[in-house]
Design an enzyme around this catalytic site. Sequence first.
Site, PDB file in Angstrom:
ATOM      1  N   ASP A  24      52.413  28.682  55.067  1.00 36.15           N
ATOM      2  CA  ASP A  24      52.456  28.989  52.910  1.00 36.15           C
ATOM      3  C   ASP A  24      54.274  29.869  52.199  1.00 36.15           C
ATOM      4  OD1 ASP A  24      51.975  31.572  53.173  1.00 36.15           O
ATOM      5  OD2 ASP A  24      49.969  31.693  52.567  1.00 36.15           O
TER       6      ASP A  24
ATOM      7  N   GLU B 185      47.795  28.085  63.310  1.00 36.65           N
ATOM      8  CA  GLU B 185      48.928  28.815  62.906  1.00 36.65           C
ATOM      9  C   GLU B 185      50.340  29.301  62.830  1.00 36.65           C
ATOM     10  OE1 GLU B 185      48.326  31.822  58.805  1.00 36.65           O
ATOM     11  OE2 GLU B 185      47.482  32.149  60.497  1.00 36.65           O
TER      12      GLU B 185
ATOM     13  N   TYR C 217      45.941  40.203  52.917  1.00 37.95           N
ATOM     14  CA  TYR C 217      45.871  40.641  54.084  1.00 37.95           C
ATOM     15  C   TYR C 217      45.423  42.379  53.729  1.00 37.95           C
ATOM     16  CZ  TYR C 217      49.435  37.778  56.259  1.00 37.95           C
ATOM     17  OH  TYR C 217      49.808  36.811  56.798  1.00 37.95           O
TER      18      TYR C 217
ATOM     19  N   ASP D  43      55.228  34.270  54.388  1.00 37.08           N
ATOM     20  CA  ASP D  43      54.489  34.680  55.282  1.00 37.08           C
ATOM     21  C   ASP D  43      54.329  34.198  56.869  1.00 37.08           C
ATOM     22  OD1 ASP D  43      53.092  36.880  56.298  1.00 37.08           O
ATOM     23  OD2 ASP D  43      51.704  35.180  55.914  1.00 37.08           O
TER      24      ASP D  43
END
Length: 1716
Positions: free
Chosen positions: A738, A1099, A888, A735
């Site tokens: 990670d 990120e 999420y 995703d």
Amino acid sequence: MQGQIRDCAKALLILIFALCDVNCNGVVLEGNFLVTDKYPKGFTGRIQFPATRSFEHGWLLNITFDIPVLNFQVYEGDVIGVHPANQQFIVQHLDYNKAIYRDATGVRNFFCQGAVDSSPSATVWFIPLADEYESVHDALARAQASGITGDNPPPASNTPPSLAIQPNVVSSLTNPPEVPSNTTFEPWWPPVFEPITESTASTPVQPTSQTTTTTQPNLGALNLRYNLREVITKSLLFFEAQRSGLLPPNNRIKWRSHSALSDGSDRQIDLAGGYYIDGGFIKYGFPMAFSTTMLSWGVLEFRNAYLASHQMTEVLQAIKWATDYFIKCHLSPFELVGQISTTEVDNAYWGRPEDFKGFRQSFVINQEKPGSDLAAETAAAMAATALVFNSTNATYANSLIRHATELLDFAERYRGSYHESIQDAAISYKSWSGYWDELAWASLWLYKATGQKNYLERAKDRLEGNPDKSEVVAFNWDDKRAGALLLLSQITGHTDYTYPLTDFCDYMLPGRGAPYTPRGLVYIDEWGPNRHAANVGVICALAANLGIRSDIYRRFAHGQLAYMLGDGGRSYVVDFGTDPPTRPYHRASSCPNLPAPCSWDDKGADKPNPQILTGALIAGPDKWDSFDDDRDDYKHNAVGLDYNAGLQTLAAAILYLQVTGETFSEPNPEELNAAVSQTFSIKHDYAEVIRKSLLFYEAQRSGQLPPDNRISWRRSAFVKDVGDNGEDLSGGYFDAGDYVKFNFPMAFATTVLSWSVTSYKEAYVGAGELENAKLAIKWATDYFVKCHVSKYELYGQVGNGVIDHSHWKAPEDMESVERPAYKITRTSPGTELAAETAAAMAAASLVFNETDPDYANLLLGHALDLYDFASHHREQYHRSIKDAAKFYRSVSGYEDEMIWALVWLHIATKDPYYLSDAEDKYKEFNMVHERPGSFTWDNKIAGVQLLLAQTTKKQNYRKAVERFCDQFLPENGHKYTPRGLVFIDEWAPLRHAAAVSYICLNAANDDIRPDVYRKFAKRQIHYMLGDSGLGSFVVGYGPNPPKRPHHRASSCPTPPESCGFNYLRTSRINVHQLVGALVGGPDQNDMFVDDRTNVKSNEVALDYNAGFQAAVVALKYLEMYPPVTATVSTTATASVEPKDKDEMVTQPLSSIDSDNFGWLYEDFDISDESNVTNRNNVISPPTTTNPPKVSGSSESENERRNCEVVAVTDVFQDCYKVLEATPAKYIQCRWNAFVRCVNLSVGHCRLVWDLFKIWNSIPDKPYFSEQGQKCLNLTTTAKPEDLLHVQNVTATAMSTIVTTNLPKQSLEITAPGKETTTPKHDLHTRISNTTSTQFETVPGSDEIVSTTPADSIVTGITTSNEDKKVETEISETTYRNKLKADDTFPIVSNESRRTDVITTNSSSLNASSPTLGTSIEKHQCLKEDITYTFTECYIKSKQKDRDNVDEKKPSCRWITFKACYMKYVGHCHNVSSYWHDWNTGSTRQRFTEDDLACGMNPVPSTTTTTATTVQTRIRFTTTLASYPNVNLSIEGCRQFEVFQFCAINKNLYTRHVASKTYKCRYNAFKDCARKQGVACTHMWSQWDYWNTQLASNDLYFSVDDVRCEEEDEVAIRTCSTTGLAMTFSKCYETSKITHETALKLEKKSCRWKQFEDCYNGVIGHCPNVFYSWRAWDHTLAKGRHFTEKERTCGSANNILSHMWTLVTSILFIIFFLYKF
């Protein structure tokens, strides 16, 4: 002779090449060119050359076409040279492919494209660079000398003369060079002195005018022999290497980046920018200002030198970089920042400025701490710069003069030496000469800038009155007397100044007094002798231009310059001439290439600086010409800003003489100003961005990687991912940074990528990336196929987020880590996940429909099954996959995904059923008025609206899209960062801006405000690519891209070296480059720190790149197929003449506020409200009888109408009836209220007020008379409660009248107290008598009580008997559509009050069965209709219950359910017959007895129920604000209420009073729950359910939140300061409560003793308790500490006890002494 030498050199080169075998670097190889695709007006092609070995130093391509080619681009190269005939091109490597390694195929391919009418052919030569130091020019010259490449392309018209290679050093220049009129000043590829390491060539100018010196130079006597153009160019590169702050996108120093961005944070101001003065990182304002004055002086005096060097833009940028900083530093008329950081801090650090994380203090001068020398020198710099910019940017020049005037006034009024106020400056830059010379110097520059004679007289006075009467023997940052004499000589010509000036220069001549080194350097001071020699050279060169001993002074000045450039036995300028310095004392350039760290070891390393500090003049030799190139020898190897200011100005002075007689045209002022002001208008290579974005997806691959894997540092990983029954779940994508595979956002990213391919296939083809895009999509869909193991079983996640995030390793090293798989089934459904996966597969089937129809059919089959799963088994997916809720969570619900999937199924299958169902659900789910705030993995409403607009072409969807995009435009008040990023959310703002841009680009292509939306989207995407000046936010692309993304795989080293969390925390750049990844982005102030530990900004994720790549592809398509003409917008827009930028800017001009981002102002004139069209087309209430009209509309009447006449007139009737039903005392102007009501519903209709005339034209009695339309707005004569009533009536009317295309049924208007019959129509709405809700203020409070009839609110719509008769005949589809027609529970609100109405009915109190009172006529209804209604109402009640819990509202699911079914099947007498079977027919009982009981006793509201009305009073108390002193009354055990009460919003916790006692939010929650839930015996057994199922995102406790409890315990156990303070606070609260309780019971109590006992029991073992208590008592607990009296408790018993002990002790001592 030179020609013979050149010929010999060429012959030698050819011989060397002949002797060298094919494996030598530097050999020139022939390549091939092939046209791969020819389309109208252009082509794409492939360049191929041998790759049988590696070339490591870089490469060039020389491509010659047979016909002219326009806009030629090579996808993996940079076109750096274009022949004027557009047939020959020079292409250079990019950073990432500088080294080309041997290819197994033996060849290497580059793709290219160009614009041409016919198919071209070309010859290609591949030229590897011979070594790391070979320049572009040398490589091309070598290739030319080899005889392989010619001077010119094949014959073509207007072919320029052949190339002439200019020599580096001219041996003799007795006469100025003659330049023929038909010759350019440089060849078409860069000449020998450009580019210089990091620079690029400037465009030559054509001669038009002539400038000469006052006295013609004797050039023969000077023996000019150095390339001074190169000196000036390289010196300016040194200034760029010294920049601090945010570097511009055209930064030429590749080893420098943004630094010191937080300067000024100690004063809460922005002080980023300016220059580092020397080899350290202190920003000294005094020498920086002097350097700026010198540069400006050089431009003013020797302008032709900069024009001849093509460096005018660069020198103006260098000057403005300083003055922009000075403007920031000038905080007020009598306050100036003079220094940033200290010597102590600077001397303690050796490394890169970008890596420095320490505190940098700022120092100011003001009235109390004056600094006349600093203020006056800064004034001089600004005044001199104003003269430079006066012709190109008058506004900026005026701003500088204003600052200069204030600063000189400051210097004069408050006298004092600045180093006495900023004492740290005295260590390095003490003002030894005082401030009188600066006062004179600044006055002279202001006189030159303003022409005001008072400044001239003041200058004379300050120079004569200077107490320093010592001989003038230097000119430098400290002593400006020589400069003042020169300026006065220029201005007045008086001998009072020319004689001392002559004495100064005569003193500098050999044998006249000044010391010299043996080789001829005037040796003024042992510290920086070169800079002193350069400075006095400038003064004497300027004196020579005045006619004072011209030949002698020029020869002296040139001699000093020549010494530094090589006549002294070596060059003292880095990267210039013979034997230049290689080890300057300079921290940044001494650091190795990233990612290697930099430390003190690099200072002592006996090797050249890894980074070349091009152009830096070093301090110089000792008095014997001895020089040791040693970094540790600071005295002789130091560099400085003022060193180069003198060198560059002196070089300009001599070059000015050299080009005397030559003429140069001035650059266009507007173009020059734009270039200097950093407009950041970069032409981006969209194809390269697309290619790199797809590489990011390849880096995210999970599973068995294919043989053609292009990410060399990735290996196969997680090939054994399996499901519960051993299903193969390998594949898919990680995703983010990670290794969890979250299918929900992965499916969204796949849908968007597929959307971009189906919409802009040509753009992918043009970029050469269509196949790679298909592979990226297929990698995801192959995985989805594996996950869909059966029709009603879908795996939605592989890997556990908590487990995964506890490791920082490469993916290949995570095989032993547990990776559970999570799925949704019939019993644990997940509607969003199933629907989004269906959408992804349906969209992907379109991608493969032509090339692989079998695969497309496979995907479509899965999509159909998955949508069926989503539709029949509805539940939010994160409630079934609980781990996903932590990462999420589906906040927006599943309705948008269902419609999203339906539209994609319609597009994929062409079946109108899916489109019809999508439109029905769009209304059913009440999305008609939705205007989402973004387009994300969670919320697809904007995408739904756009697809429906594109497929149906209906105006309501187009308007919805327009409303969505319009909200982000600057004129509509959306939040923007200062540099132009639309700021939607603080977490990864770039992904939101990118996704919104894609939606709006699609809307533009569908002819919805095309020009406006394209301009908006392009600016957003270009911001991300580097146009903001902050650098690129895409890894591996553009200027200064991120190097530390939060990404495990790319940060971990290559095996066998292990990886751990130390690689997360290190400041080094990622080991591997995550090419193409879009990072989260900056904060709302454009601040971005490239820090791997900052997940919010650094990120990366699949969905980030999906929207970004799609938007770039859309821009690529627009670039390939630009619109022929602008399309008229479909919305009324004002035609506003843009204001002048200077008028719009309220602050002084800077590169940020005006020049770069004037677009925020120039497109939309927000200063004149009369010119701005209401974007919602709502017409202001008119004050005359003329019908109101919308002005500025660009739409046609037919486009704007879209309203049926009868519907519009019925709206008039409805609004009128509302007003009729309202008592007259509440409305002072009925006309205003009427217009507001009409505008809400049909204000968008073009003919609305024309129809009003017809409707109102009743002969006998019009609804509104002419006089009645002239009333004013509401006056203040009404009482406050009256105005409140009017507000509520208006709000009710507005919430009742719906736009004309929505309603499904007719309504009957019945005003209270009388009946009025109105014609009914199928496509219009009317106002029910039940909707005029009355509100009144509760006496003695601010709460509002509803007195609305209960049946009115529950039923909402009064249907006629005619309608009821056919109720049972309604088809199932129509019936179910009707069921979702409107919201059952409205919330009426105004600006200051919020009222939630919970409704009931007298019959609902009997909760045993769903019966209805006798007031409604009964009918026999179908079982399936009743049970279907039960199910739908049950779903609604669950959702409403969740929403109420999240918003902390009282909730009763049974009331919600009952109100819903009563509305639709309450008239059915057989409802109760099917109730029991339906309620118990599920896997579990839907409503228990406890559930039914809540309908009788709603909590916490106070409800009075009658047969006809409901009065509901809801109190909203700020319970958290009073925690922990307020107790919650709990009856029995209502654990969820306890949890909801005690949980504190995580975003507000740091400001909450509980944070002073509890560091950990969970500890505060736990202690509160224990106190409030004292009646609950099994409370904590329900906590996990509340936390994962009911808690809102702000209240939810993650694993890390719970672990915080352990941190608190450890802090206490280890006696840390935090733990001690926490214990003191807790014990303080405990002792306070115990003490107060004791006093109430009239018991004796000692609060100090209770406090002492408490903390001793917890931290009594800690040795530092006493000192920590004192710190806590005086600071952390200020205002509630213990007094001295309290610590003795003031007890009489204690006093007597102490006295008795004292007396006893004294008697014992007396006895002891007496006895012995």
